[in-house]
Design an enzyme around this catalytic site. Structure first.
Site, PDB file in Angstrom:
ATOM      1  N   ASP A  84      34.582   9.398 -18.208  1.00 12.28           N
ATOM      2  CA  ASP A  84      33.948   8.316 -17.612  1.00 12.28           C
ATOM      3  C   ASP A  84      34.521   6.895 -18.214  1.00 12.28           C
ATOM      4  O   ASP A  84      35.442   7.087 -19.227  1.00 12.28           O
ATOM      5  CB  ASP A  84      32.301   8.335 -17.755  1.00 12.28           C
ATOM      6  CG  ASP A  84      32.089   8.231 -19.383  1.00 12.28           C
ATOM      7  OD1 ASP A  84      32.870   7.940 -20.099  1.00 12.28           O
ATOM      8  OD2 ASP A  84      30.857   8.489 -19.572  1.00 12.28           O
TER       9      ASP A  84
ATOM     10  N   GLY B  59      33.130   4.475 -19.908  1.00 11.72           N
ATOM     11  CA  GLY B  59      32.131   4.082 -21.235  1.00 11.72           C
ATOM     12  C   GLY B  59      31.082   2.820 -20.583  1.00 11.72           C
ATOM     13  O   GLY B  59      30.163   2.703 -21.213  1.00 11.72           O
TER      14      GLY B  59
ATOM     15  N   PHE C  46      28.543   3.242 -18.659  1.00 12.88           N
ATOM     16  CA  PHE C  46      27.279   3.781 -18.550  1.00 12.88           C
ATOM     17  C   PHE C  46      26.710   3.931 -19.943  1.00 12.88           C
ATOM     18  O   PHE C  46      25.498   3.438 -20.233  1.00 12.88           O
ATOM     19  CB  PHE C  46      26.772   5.046 -17.835  1.00 12.88           C
ATOM     20  CG  PHE C  46      25.461   5.832 -17.757  1.00 12.88           C
ATOM     21  CD1 PHE C  46      24.746   4.988 -16.978  1.00 12.88           C
ATOM     22  CD2 PHE C  46      25.165   6.625 -18.502  1.00 12.88           C
ATOM     23  CE1 PHE C  46      23.592   5.455 -16.543  1.00 12.88           C
ATOM     24  CE2 PHE C  46      24.136   6.977 -18.605  1.00 12.88           C
ATOM     25  CZ  PHE C  46      22.951   6.588 -17.450  1.00 12.88           C
TER      26      PHE C  46
ATOM     27  N   ASP D 242      28.217  15.987 -12.542  1.00 14.22           N
ATOM     28  CA  ASP D 242      28.151  16.349 -14.038  1.00 14.22           C
ATOM     29  C   ASP D 242      26.864  15.928 -14.347  1.00 14.22           C
ATOM     30  O   ASP D 242      26.097  15.072 -14.191  1.00 14.22           O
ATOM     31  CB  ASP D 242      29.034  15.404 -14.752  1.00 14.22           C
ATOM     32  CG  ASP D 242      28.615  13.938 -15.174  1.00 14.22           C
ATOM     33  OD1 ASP D 242      28.555  13.157 -13.963  1.00 14.22           O
ATOM     34  OD2 ASP D 242      28.001  13.638 -16.129  1.00 14.22           O
TER      35      ASP D 242
END
Lengths: 371, 371
Positions: free
Chosen positions: B89, B91, B93, B264
């Protein structure tokens, strides 16, 4: 009958112990599976290290999940997925070290569970019965452990009571007629004459093997070695000898030199949970900043997934961020290292080159001195 | 190019995503490897479940051990022993969910580390750079996540800024010319027109795949499904679609029915660490006393060591006494169950019987309703 002495090299012995669940090549190190698990590890990974026997703790297992429960699951082997040999202790040592309250009388010991404060009782007979229910291949007599240092009277009393309990335990065990093995436990603190009295008394009763108890309680290594030296002459050469709760690699090297065949210790797993690894080049603390950028495997000399497939830098990262995988991998490696150490000692004894091998290993770990 | 759509059955899609480290059969579930480890598990055991891709968290990895450090170890694949596909990802979130302080400006986000209070900054460009250093096969654009519920103005602003950041991230990524993949992230809260504006803007930029972000933050399942329903028509059928941070088995079933290809979630591992198992017959709490005497395997329907080789009674014991092996075994089984669930959905889509399979699974887990 169960123990075969294959080679002797100086004081060191290469032997073979046959149990209902397999053959154990000695000298051997037994990983500790306190609560029906070697902490953080799959038993198949423990097996992959070459371990042939693991230890279960009667004190913990009688409290949780209980001996009857384990028996209902077909015994400890099946419950915890370990098809090889299991040795259980009698509970006596943990009653001393963990219980907030214990009261000994001639018949047995009453103690308070460290888990929930409930009261429990162990007698020489019930300890046999519990270990039969657990399904141990090798069980230990109930003994009285004294905390060291202790005065002469306390030591003599623990020897006397442990001999009485040994005789009762042996009778109960033989009546059960299981074909399993039972070991007596030598007490006597660091008093040579009490150690000899204890050992000779147990040999007169006649066990399948003999343990040296009451050590690994914080005494200097030299005291431990001296105690083995005064006890060993009273033990029959034809029986296995087990030094309980020991120890560091240096302890093992020095004790094998003195004729010990079996060891157990939480050290490889406990230290593994704290980022400490026993490697072919010595003990290292993976928390140390110097490992942060180290791209080499933990210990390429050891044939083990955990030793070879992860960099020290990765393990350092896992330890630093508190990831549970660190404990798993380092415990696994440590057990593999201990197994390799014992295999090296076994090979050296068989080849008549124990002195050289001891010197090589003692240069890393100590344990090379004769007392 | 990287994504091939193989079958469509109703709204559900069976596809295949090719990355520099392997082929991913979709719909797929990605176990979460937050800190370069799927918590409590060996990566070879994760691999044994059939997982083809795992997720790494840029926020955690940029703080510890740092992207340059991971790069020095040859990237995340080598660092953590995972030779297959890795998605990271951006970062964004975790900056929202973990940092005590974050300040967004047009250029990026400044935030305080939850670990040591140090200040850090992410921009669309630096998030690309960090993910390149980590070696991700699939990387995500930096986006701005809003906490739900949010007012219309905050939602519109997050869409606008995320589109701007998406364009900048895409430019930076393409300049690097790596042959890896990059996905854009649709924002817009639960506002249909903002979701459409976000999706259409990203498609105009042109990514290798599209994620739906800003969900799995506590909203009702019906809101999540409704948001997929309003977003999906704006996404190209020929690209992979990834629903971030989702979810329960019922969430996955309902989202696959709506055309989602990738998921995920920490749920299988987090729940596994708390004694909760997802089984073929539903979710069970292994702490429950009824399992104490249960001699049946955790889930014989699942072809996995952890599912088949340990009794529920043994797992109950491990959970009750707090042994780490409980977390390892139940996490492992849960991931294996999730992989089996996705495999069953894939097979059903390919065979044109998705509706029946969805009904069968939704009877256990929910996710069968059309909104």
């Amino acid at each position: 009958m169960s123990f075969q002495l294959l080679h002797v090299d100086g004081g060191a012995r290469r032997g073979r112990l046959v149990t209902p669940h397999g053959t154990v090549e000695t000298p051997t190190f037994m990983p500790v599976g306190t609560q029906a698990t070697v902490k953080t590890m799959l038993m198949r990974d423990v097996e992959s290290t070459g371990a042939q026997v693991v230890l279960g703790n009667t004190y913990h297992l009688m409290l949780r999940p209980g001996a009857d429960r384990v028996a209902a699951f077909g015994g400890l082997h099946r419950f915890m997925n370990w098809p090889h040999t299991i040795l259980t202790d009698s509970g006596g040592f943990q009653v001393m070290s963990l219980s907030a309250l214990r009261k000994i009388d001639a018949d047995g010991v009453t103690f308070k569970s460290h888990v929930d404060g409930s009261m429990h009782r162990l007698t020489p007979e019930s300890a046999v019965d519990i270990q039969l229910k657990l399904g141990a291949d090798i069980q230990m007599q109930l003994d009285e452990c004294v905390r060291l240092p202790a005065d002469a009277e306390a030591i003599a009393r623990s020897v006397t009571i442990s001999l009485d309990w040994g005789a009762r335990a042996r009778r109960t065990f033989l009546e059960a007629g299981t074909g399993r093995l039972q070991f007596g436990i030598v007490q006597g603190g660091t008093d040579p004459s009490e150690r000899a009295r204890s050992a000779e008394g147990l040999v007169a009763i006649g066990f399948d093997g003999y343990a040296i108890g009451g050590l690994a309680v914080g005494e200097p290594q030299a005291d431990m070695f001296a105690t083995i030296d005064v006890t060993e002459p009273s033990l029959p050469a034809t029986s296995a000898r087990y030094l309980m709760g020991v120890g560091t690699p240096g302890d093992l090297i020095g004790a094998v030199a003195r004729g010990i065949d079996m060891f157990d210790c939480v050290m490889p797993t406990r230290e593994g949970r704290h980022g400490m690894a026993y490697t072919s080049e010595g003990k290292i603390n993976l928390k140390n900043a110097r490992f942060a950028t180290d791209d080499t495997p933990l210990d390429p000399a050891i044939d083990c997934h955990a030793s070879r497939e992860y960099s020290r830098g990765y393990l350092h990262h896992l330890v630093k961020v508190g990831e549970p995988l660190a404990a798993t991998l380092i415990s696994w490696h440590n057990i593999a290292y201990y197994q390799r150490l014992m295999a090296d000692l076994r090979d050296a004894i068989a080849a008549g080159r124990f002195a050289e091998e001891r010197a090589r290993l003692a240069a890393i770990w100590g344990g090379g001195e004769d007392t």
